[in-house]
Design an enzyme around this catalytic site. Structure first.
Site, PDB file in Angstrom:
ATOM      1  N   CYS A   1       0.837  -1.205   0.000  1.00 13.14           N
ATOM      2  CA  CYS A   1       0.000   0.000   0.000  1.00 13.14           C
ATOM      3  C   CYS A   1       0.874   1.259   0.000  1.00 13.14           C
ATOM      4  O   CYS A   1       1.493   1.574  -1.000  1.00 13.14           O
ATOM      5  CB  CYS A   1      -0.983  -0.041   1.170  1.00 13.14           C
ATOM      6  SG  CYS A   1      -2.363   1.123   0.983  1.00 13.14           S
TER       7      CYS A   1
ATOM      8  N   HIS B   1      -3.888  -5.063   0.975  1.00 13.41           N
ATOM      9  CA  HIS B   1      -3.341  -5.404   2.290  1.00 13.41           C
ATOM     10  C   HIS B   1      -3.363  -6.921   2.510  1.00 13.41           C
ATOM     11  O   HIS B   1      -4.243  -7.456   3.190  1.00 13.41           O
ATOM     12  CB  HIS B   1      -4.128  -4.691   3.390  1.00 13.41           C
ATOM     13  CG  HIS B   1      -3.834  -3.231   3.477  1.00 13.41           C
ATOM     14  ND1 HIS B   1      -2.842  -2.724   4.300  1.00 13.41           N
ATOM     15  CD2 HIS B   1      -4.364  -2.172   2.825  1.00 13.41           C
ATOM     16  CE1 HIS B   1      -2.793  -1.415   4.152  1.00 13.41           C
ATOM     17  NE2 HIS B   1      -3.695  -1.047   3.267  1.00 13.41           N
TER      18      HIS B   1
ATOM     19  N   GLU C   1      -1.563  -8.654   4.386  1.00 13.38           N
ATOM     20  CA  GLU C   1      -1.220  -9.046   5.759  1.00 13.38           C
ATOM     21  C   GLU C   1      -2.429  -9.433   6.593  1.00 13.38           C
ATOM     22  O   GLU C   1      -2.287 -10.141   7.608  1.00 13.38           O
ATOM     23  CB  GLU C   1      -0.434  -7.922   6.454  1.00 13.38           C
ATOM     24  CG  GLU C   1      -1.230  -6.717   6.908  1.00 13.38           C
ATOM     25  CD  GLU C   1      -1.558  -5.733   5.796  1.00 13.38           C
ATOM     26  OE1 GLU C   1      -2.225  -4.719   6.092  1.00 13.38           O
ATOM     27  OE2 GLU C   1      -1.153  -5.968   4.637  1.00 13.38           O
TER      28      GLU C   1
END
Length: 266
Positions: free
Chosen positions: A129, A231, A233
Site C-alpha cells: 500500500c 493489504h 497481511e
C-alpha cells in the site's frame, strides 16, 4: 528488543507505522504475517509509541530511531514497508491535493533512507500500500493523489483493511506475481485513496484492478522487490494466494541469508 544475527536468526525489518493524532504504532498484522511464513520479524521505528499505545509482549521492537539511521539493516535479510498515510507530494514534484492527508515527513525520510540502502544491498523488499507508493516515488515515479477524482473507478478506499475481498485483480500471465499467486486473477481487499501514476524503470507493472488502477509492481533489477496496493497481511489466514506472497518473500530473504553466509566464508 534487539538486532537479529546472521544465519537462522537473521531478521526481517518491519518498519514501524505512525497515525496522525496517535503517534507511533506497531505494525502487528505485518509482523504476524511474516512470522506465519517462518520469518524472524523485528519492528524498527523512527517514532516512540503514542501515549495510548503499549508494547505488547512477544514482539521485538526498536523505537525512536533517527530518520537517517540505517542500522536496522545490519544483519537484516529483508524489509517490509507497510501501509500508512500519504507521502509528501513535494517528493514527486506535484502540488498537494486537498484530499492528501496524514503526511509525516519524518516517516518519509526514514523509509526512503532505509529503502535506498536496502536496494543497494539487494535485500528482498515487500512494499504494501503506502509502501508500494513509496517504492515508486523512490525510483522517480508519481502518484494519483485522489483516485475518486478519476472516472469509472471501483471502490478502493473501503474502510479499515480486513480479510473481506473488495474487488478482483488481474495479474500478467508469466509475471513473478502470477507465479507467486499461482493465478492470473485474485480477489483482494482495498484501503487506499491514492495510487501509482507514472511508473519508471526498473519497476514493471504486472497487476491491475478492473478499473485500471495499478495494483502490483516488481523490480526487474533486483532479486525480490515486490509492491502490492492492497493489504495481504490481513488476508493470509483465509486466502492461500495472499499467504503465498509472504511465503515467497520469506523464502527470498532466506536465500539472501544463505548467499551472504557463503560470501562470508569465501
Amino acid at each position: 528488543m534487539g538486532y537479529g544475527r546472521r544465519g537462522h536468526d537473521g531478521h526481517i525489518v518491519v518498519v514501524g507505522q505512525w497515525r496522525e493524532g496517535q503517534g507511533g504504532r506497531m505494525p502487528l498484522p505485518y509482523v504476524d504475517a511474516v512470522r506465519a511464513a517462518g520469518g524472524n520479524p523485528v519492528i524498527y521505528s523512527t517514532f516512540e509509541l503514542g501515549p495510548e499505545q503499549e508494547h505488547p509482549a512477544g514482539y521485538d521492537a526498536v523505537m525512536g530511531l533517527e530518520p537517517d539511521d540505517t542500522s536496522p539493516l545490519d544483519n537484516a535479510i529483508g524489509v517490509v514497508l507497510p501501509g500508512g498515510g500519504d507521502i509528501d507530494p513535494s517528493l514527486y514534484k506535484r502540488p498537494r491535493h486537498p484530499q492528501t492527508r496524514s503526511i509525516n515527513h519524518r516517516r518519509d525520510r526514514f523509509e526512503l533512507n532505509l529503502l535506498a540502502a536496502a536496494l543497494e544491498r539487494d535485500l528482498p523488499v515487500l512494499a504494501i500500500c503506502h509502501g508500494m507508493q513509496l517504492l515508486n516515488v523512490h525510483f522517480g515515479g508519481t502518484l494519483h493523489q485522489h483516485l475518486a477524482d478519476l472516472p469509472g473507478r471501483v471502490e478502493h478506499d473501503a474502510g479499515y483493511p480486513s480479510a473481506t475481498p473488495v474487488h478482483s485483480v488481474k495479474v500478467v500471465d508469466g509475471s513473478p506475481l502470477a507465479e507467486i499467486f499461482g493465478s492470473t486473477r485474485i480477489q483482494t481487499n482495498s484501503h487506499h485513496h491514492q495510487g501509482l501514476d507514472d511508473v519508471p524503470a526498473p519497476l514493471k507493472q504486472c497487476a491491475w484492478a478492473e478499473d485500471g488502477v495499478l495494483e502490483g509492481v516488481v523490480s526487474t533489477e533486483h532479486s525480490f522487490v515486490v509492491g502490492v496496493q492492497w493489504h495481504p497481511e490481513v488476508m493470509g489466514d483465509d486466502d492461500e494466494p495472499q499467504l503465498q506472497l509472504f511465503n515467497a518473500f520469506v523464502s527470498a530473504a532466506n536465500e539472501y541469508d544463505a548467499s551472504e553466509a557463503v560470501k562470508a566464508t569465501a
